[in-house]
Design a protein around this motif. Structure first.
Motif, PDB file in Angstrom:
ATOM      1  N   SER A  64       0.824  -1.206   0.000  1.00 33.23           N
ATOM      2  CA  SER A  64       0.000   0.000   0.000  1.00 33.23           C
ATOM      3  C   SER A  64       0.859   1.257   0.000  1.00 33.23           C
ATOM      4  N   ALA A  68       0.767   3.876  -2.964  1.00 25.68           N
ATOM      5  CA  ALA A  68       0.394   5.268  -2.711  1.00 25.68           C
ATOM      6  C   ALA A  68       1.477   6.216  -3.193  1.00 25.68           C
ATOM      7  N   HIS A 143      -5.693   4.047  -9.383  1.00 24.85           N
ATOM      8  CA  HIS A 143      -5.597   5.101  -8.371  1.00 24.85           C
ATOM      9  C   HIS A 143      -5.249   6.446  -8.992  1.00 24.85           C
ATOM     10  N   SER A 204      -5.052   7.307  -2.041  1.00 22.12           N
ATOM     11  CA  SER A 204      -4.610   6.012  -2.542  1.00 22.12           C
ATOM     12  C   SER A 204      -4.390   5.027  -1.405  1.00 22.12           C
ATOM     13  N   LEU A 205      -3.856   5.522  -0.293  1.00 22.14           N
ATOM     14  CA  LEU A 205      -3.509   4.640   0.814  1.00 22.14           C
ATOM     15  C   LEU A 205      -4.731   4.000   1.456  1.00 22.14           C
ATOM     16  N   ASP A 206      -5.858   4.733   1.512  1.00 27.48           N
ATOM     17  CA  ASP A 206      -7.027   4.183   2.200  1.00 27.48           C
ATOM     18  C   ASP A 206      -8.163   3.798   1.250  1.00 27.48           C
ATOM     19  N   SER A 211      -9.709  -0.554  -5.225  1.00 27.82           N
ATOM     20  CA  SER A 211      -8.681  -1.585  -5.019  1.00 27.82           C
ATOM     21  C   SER A 211      -9.291  -2.978  -4.967  1.00 27.82           C
ATOM     22  N   SER A 215      -7.601  -5.378  -7.810  1.00 27.03           N
ATOM     23  CA  SER A 215      -6.474  -6.067  -7.194  1.00 27.03           C
ATOM     24  C   SER A 215      -6.527  -7.555  -7.519  1.00 27.03           C
ATOM     25  N   PRO A 221      -3.848  -4.660  -1.529  1.00 25.95           N
ATOM     26  CA  PRO A 221      -3.493  -3.567  -0.613  1.00 25.95           C
ATOM     27  C   PRO A 221      -4.030  -3.813   0.788  1.00 25.95           C
ATOM     28  N   LEU A 222      -3.485  -3.073   1.728  1.00 21.91           N
ATOM     29  CA  LEU A 222      -3.848  -3.249   3.130  1.00 21.91           C
ATOM     30  C   LEU A 222      -5.334  -3.024   3.411  1.00 21.91           C
TER      31      LEU A 222
END
Length: 284
Positions: A64, A68, A143, A204-206, A211, A215, A221-222
């Protein structure tokens, strides 16, 4: 203290509690000894130790972060160009269509974008042979497709308030357009670029919905991993991971605040040293 002041402070306190109380609870329950994420059974760092040995969660977190970083960097480049074009060229052929395409992800439901990107990648794989399977780069493309819109809005808004006479003065003094951009324009819009990059990084991270659709089992991702773990019950390791994320964001925000404060103080001191007022007062 009058009644109006007390009311304002009470509303402010309630608002801050509503925003930050859940974060405080995540940190507190990350130190519970219980196997249940919402039950306090004494202080323990057990879940931090187990998190350090959980390769699945750590691998998803690392993926992730890489995703990001790459997505935010590409979104910054493309979004800055789009924002610059929209702010500096008010009239060109297809501007309305271009602006609509840039800003569409801001108003479009994310589930619609996720399904459309999934269909795009599947058909590209059938026709072009790429991607043969979804993975890291399909996540990057997905993203970037929605984060660049936020960067474009921030950059266009900053350029809308930019004084063009400064650039015109530099051009009149013999600077080339390219040098004017790097010496004059870029430093002025640098805070907007930094804000756009950070916002794209955070989005992007959350991200979960997009995703989840684009994916693959080898590149998850996390947020998707955490969503999948909820079906079996939330582990306190998730609380520990959340507490580490809160600490990282808090330290980063504090460092950015201190850097900005130091920069403002330096600029204020430089402006004070260049001011002719003290010399004039001395002459008087």
């Amino acid at each position: 203290m009058n009644g109006r002041g007390l009311f304002r402070r009470s509303v402010l306190a309630l608002g801050l509690a509503f925003l930050y109380a859940p974060l405080v609870l995540v940190v507190v329950y990350s130190f519970t000894a219980s196997k249940l994420a919402t039950v306090w059974a004494g202080f323990s760092i057990r879940w931090y130790v187990e998190l350090a040995s959980d390769e699945a969660l750590l691998g998803a977190a690392w993926l992730s972060l890489k995703l990001a970083f790459v997505s935010a960097s590409l979104a910054l480049a493309l979004g800055a160009l789009a924002g610059y074009a929209l702010a500096r060229f008010p009239r060109f052929f297809g501007r309305t269509l271009f602006a609509g395409l840039v800003f569409a992800p801001l108003a479009m439901p994310e589930i619609v974008m996720a399904i459309s990107l999934l269909l795009l990648f599947v058909n590209m794989g059938d026709v072009l042979g790429w991607p043969s399977q979804r993975g890291f780069w399909t996540l990057v493309i997905a993203h970037v497709s929605f984060t660049l819109s936020f960067v474009a809005v921030i950059v266009a808004g900053r350029l809308a308030d930019f004084d063009l006479s400064i650039e015109e003065a530099a051009l009149d003094l013999g600077a080339s357009p390219l040098k004017t951009f790097f010496v004059i324009t870029l430093p002025v819009i640098a805070p907007a670029l930094a804000a756009g990059w950070l916002l794209a990084f955070s989005l992007s991270l959350d991200d979960v919905v997009t995703s989840l659709f684009v994916s693959a089992p080898g590149a998850t991702p996390l947020p998707v991993v955490v969503l999948g773990s909820v079906k079996l019950g939330v582990s306190p390791k998730i609380n520990a991971l959340g507490a580490l994320a809160i600490a990282f964001v808090s330290m980063t925000t504090l460092a950015a605040f201190l850097w900005q404060r130091r920069r403002e103080n330096r600029e204020s001191n430089e402006a004070r040293n260049l001011s002719p007022l003290p010399a004039l007062q001395g002459e008087g």
